[in-house]
Design a protein around this motif. Structure first.
Motif, PDB file in Angstrom:
ATOM      1  N   SER A   1      -8.028   9.775  -2.131  1.00 47.32           N
ATOM      2  CA  SER A   1      -7.350   9.450  -0.947  1.00 47.32           C
ATOM      3  C   SER A   1      -5.818   9.515  -1.066  1.00 47.32           C
ATOM      4  CB  SER A   1      -8.150   8.272  -0.348  1.00 47.32           C
ATOM      5  OG  SER A   1      -7.451   7.292  -0.627  1.00 47.32           O
TER       6      SER A   1
ATOM      7  N   HIS B   1       3.653   1.236 -12.220  1.00 45.80           N
ATOM      8  CA  HIS B   1       3.524   0.503 -12.724  1.00 45.80           C
ATOM      9  C   HIS B   1       4.813  -0.377 -13.890  1.00 45.80           C
ATOM     10  CE1 HIS B   1       1.838  -3.862 -11.922  1.00 45.80           C
ATOM     11  NE2 HIS B   1       1.607  -4.303 -13.698  1.00 45.80           N
TER      12      HIS B   1
ATOM     13  N   SER C   1      -2.540  10.477 -11.641  1.00 45.71           N
ATOM     14  CA  SER C   1      -3.368   9.915 -13.289  1.00 45.71           C
ATOM     15  C   SER C   1      -3.448   8.621 -13.200  1.00 45.71           C
ATOM     16  CB  SER C   1      -2.716  10.972 -14.148  1.00 45.71           C
ATOM     17  OG  SER C   1      -1.606   9.903 -14.754  1.00 45.71           O
ATOM     18  N   ASP C   2      -4.008   8.086 -14.414  1.00 41.65           N
ATOM     19  CA  ASP C   2      -4.123   6.856 -14.989  1.00 41.65           C
ATOM     20  C   ASP C   2      -2.731   6.846 -15.572  1.00 41.65           C
ATOM     21  OD1 ASP C   2      -5.688   4.155 -15.361  1.00 41.65           O
ATOM     22  OD2 ASP C   2      -5.256   5.595 -18.294  1.00 41.65           O
TER      23      ASP C   2
ATOM     24  N   TYR D   1      -2.421   0.599  -4.307  1.00 41.46           N
ATOM     25  CA  TYR D   1      -2.419  -1.149  -3.773  1.00 41.46           C
ATOM     26  C   TYR D   1      -2.308  -2.024  -4.895  1.00 41.46           C
ATOM     27  CZ  TYR D   1      -6.111   0.123  -0.592  1.00 41.46           C
ATOM     28  OH  TYR D   1      -6.804   0.658   0.958  1.00 41.46           O
TER      29      TYR D   1
ATOM     30  N   ARG E   1      -1.067  -6.802 -10.082  1.00 45.11           N
ATOM     31  CA  ARG E   1      -2.234  -5.609 -10.449  1.00 45.11           C
ATOM     32  C   ARG E   1      -1.956  -4.713  -9.500  1.00 45.11           C
ATOM     33  NH1 ARG E   1      -6.690  -7.755 -11.382  1.00 45.11           N
ATOM     34  NH2 ARG E   1      -7.934  -5.160 -11.722  1.00 45.11           N
ATOM     35  N   ALA E   2      -2.804  -3.416  -9.869  1.00 46.92           N
ATOM     36  CA  ALA E   2      -2.342  -1.910  -9.079  1.00 46.92           C
ATOM     37  C   ALA E   2      -3.540  -1.809  -9.121  1.00 46.92           C
ATOM     38  CB  ALA E   2      -1.448  -1.171 -10.090  1.00 46.92           C
ATOM     39  N   TRP E   3      -4.391  -1.349  -7.551  1.00 52.28           N
ATOM     40  CA  TRP E   3      -5.586   0.020  -8.049  1.00 52.28           C
ATOM     41  C   TRP E   3      -5.248   1.516  -7.029  1.00 52.28           C
ATOM     42  CZ3 TRP E   3      -4.618  -5.793  -6.688  1.00 52.28           C
ATOM     43  CH2 TRP E   3      -5.607  -6.315  -7.732  1.00 52.28           C
ATOM     44  N   ALA E   4      -5.778   1.944  -8.266  1.00 56.95           N
ATOM     45  CA  ALA E   4      -5.443   3.655  -7.405  1.00 56.95           C
ATOM     46  C   ALA E   4      -7.040   4.371  -6.880  1.00 56.95           C
ATOM     47  CB  ALA E   4      -4.998   4.621  -8.084  1.00 56.95           C
ATOM     48  N   ASP E   5      -6.509   4.866  -5.794  1.00 55.12           N
ATOM     49  CA  ASP E   5      -7.621   5.735  -5.248  1.00 55.12           C
ATOM     50  C   ASP E   5      -7.298   7.377  -5.299  1.00 55.12           C
ATOM     51  OD1 ASP E   5      -9.849   7.377  -4.496  1.00 55.12           O
ATOM     52  OD2 ASP E   5      -9.857   6.210  -2.534  1.00 55.12           O
ATOM     53  N   PRO E   6      -7.198   7.929  -6.810  1.00 56.72           N
ATOM     54  CA  PRO E   6      -6.657   9.661  -6.381  1.00 56.72           C
ATOM     55  C   PRO E   6      -6.818  10.381  -5.435  1.00 56.72           C
ATOM     56  CG  PRO E   6      -7.958   8.862  -8.695  1.00 56.72           C
ATOM     57  CD  PRO E   6      -8.071   7.889  -7.647  1.00 56.72           C
TER      58      PRO E   6
ATOM     59  N   LEU F   1      -0.390   5.856 -13.150  1.00 51.48           N
ATOM     60  CA  LEU F   1      -0.266   4.747 -12.276  1.00 51.48           C
ATOM     61  C   LEU F   1       0.049   3.735 -13.146  1.00 51.48           C
ATOM     62  CD1 LEU F   1      -1.605   2.277 -10.337  1.00 51.48           C
ATOM     63  CD2 LEU F   1      -3.749   2.178 -10.977  1.00 51.48           C
ATOM     64  N   ARG F   2       0.051   4.222 -14.710  1.00 51.66           N
ATOM     65  CA  ARG F   2       1.453   2.856 -15.725  1.00 51.66           C
ATOM     66  C   ARG F   2       2.245   2.896 -16.018  1.00 51.66           C
ATOM     67  NH1 ARG F   2      -3.348   0.620 -18.179  1.00 51.66           N
ATOM     68  NH2 ARG F   2      -5.279   1.802 -18.090  1.00 51.66           N
TER      69      ARG F   2
ATOM     70  N   VAL G   1       1.245  -1.280  -0.042  1.00 41.73           N
ATOM     71  CA  VAL G   1      -0.252  -0.212  -0.072  1.00 41.73           C
ATOM     72  C   VAL G   1       0.373   1.544   0.062  1.00 41.73           C
ATOM     73  CG1 VAL G   1      -2.012   0.572   1.410  1.00 41.73           C
ATOM     74  CG2 VAL G   1      -1.615  -1.404   1.385  1.00 41.73           C
TER      75      VAL G   1
ATOM     76  N   THR H   1      -4.582   7.225  -2.352  1.00 42.20           N
ATOM     77  CA  THR H   1      -3.900   5.339  -1.715  1.00 42.20           C
ATOM     78  C   THR H   1      -4.098   4.265  -3.182  1.00 42.20           C
ATOM     79  OG1 THR H   1      -5.544   5.463  -0.272  1.00 42.20           O
ATOM     80  CG2 THR H   1      -4.623   3.086  -0.694  1.00 42.20           C
TER      81      THR H   1
END
Lengths: 82, 82
Positions: free
Chosen positions: B46, B23, B15-16, B50, B39-44, B19-20, B7, B48
Motif C-alpha cells: 500500500s 530511518h 525495500s527493507d 508508520y 520504531r518504523a513499520w512499512a507496508d510496501p 526503510l533502514r 504516517v 504506507t
C-alpha cells in the motif's frame, strides 16, 4: 505469522481506561485466532487508534477486533520494520 | 516530550534497505530537534510507512523528516498507549 498495523477511526475522546479495556478485550480472546496484540496507541483528538499485532493473516486480526466490539477500519501488513 | 505516530503514503515498493536508510537518516540528525525516532513499520504494497517517535512537538518531527528527505503526510500525537 506476520506483523500487522491496524487503524481505527472515529474514536474521538477515547480515554486511557477505554484504550486499556479495549486492548484487554482483544487479549482475552486473541489465542482463539492465533493473534498476538503487541501494542496500541491512541490520539483522542483525531479519534485514531493504531494497533500492532502478529497474526496468521489480516482476517484473523479483524475477527478478534470484531468479537471484542471494535472493528478495524484499515489493516495493513507491515512486513518491514526497524 | 510527547509520543507521535506519523504516517507516510506513496512509498509503494519500499525495500527493507530503503526503510533502514530512511530511518538512519532520521537518527543521524534527530538530536538537533530533540526527537527520538523509536520504531518504523512499512507496508510496501500500500506504500504506507508508520513511524513512532518521542518529540517536543509535531513540528520537530516534521523538520527532521523533511531534512532527511521524506516529509510525513500525517503526524498524530498519541498520548495514550498500552
Amino acid at each position: 505469522m506476520s506483523k500487522f498495523m491496524d487503524v481505527h477511526h472515529g474514536m474521538t475522546g477515547i480515554s486511557d481506561d477505554q484504550l486499556r479495556q479495549a486492548h484487554a478485550a482483544d487479549l482475552a480472546i486473541q489465542n482463539e485466532e492465533g493473534v498476538v496484540f503487541e501494542r496500541a496507541w491512541a490520539d483522542p483528538e483525531s479519534g485514531t487508534v493504531y494497533c500492532l499485532s502478529e497474526a496468521p493473516d489480516a482476517a484473523a486480526v479483524q475477527r478478534i477486533h470484531e468479537r471484542a466490539g471494535h472493528r478495524a477500519d484499515e489493516i495493513h501488513p507491515v512486513p518491514l520494520s526497524v
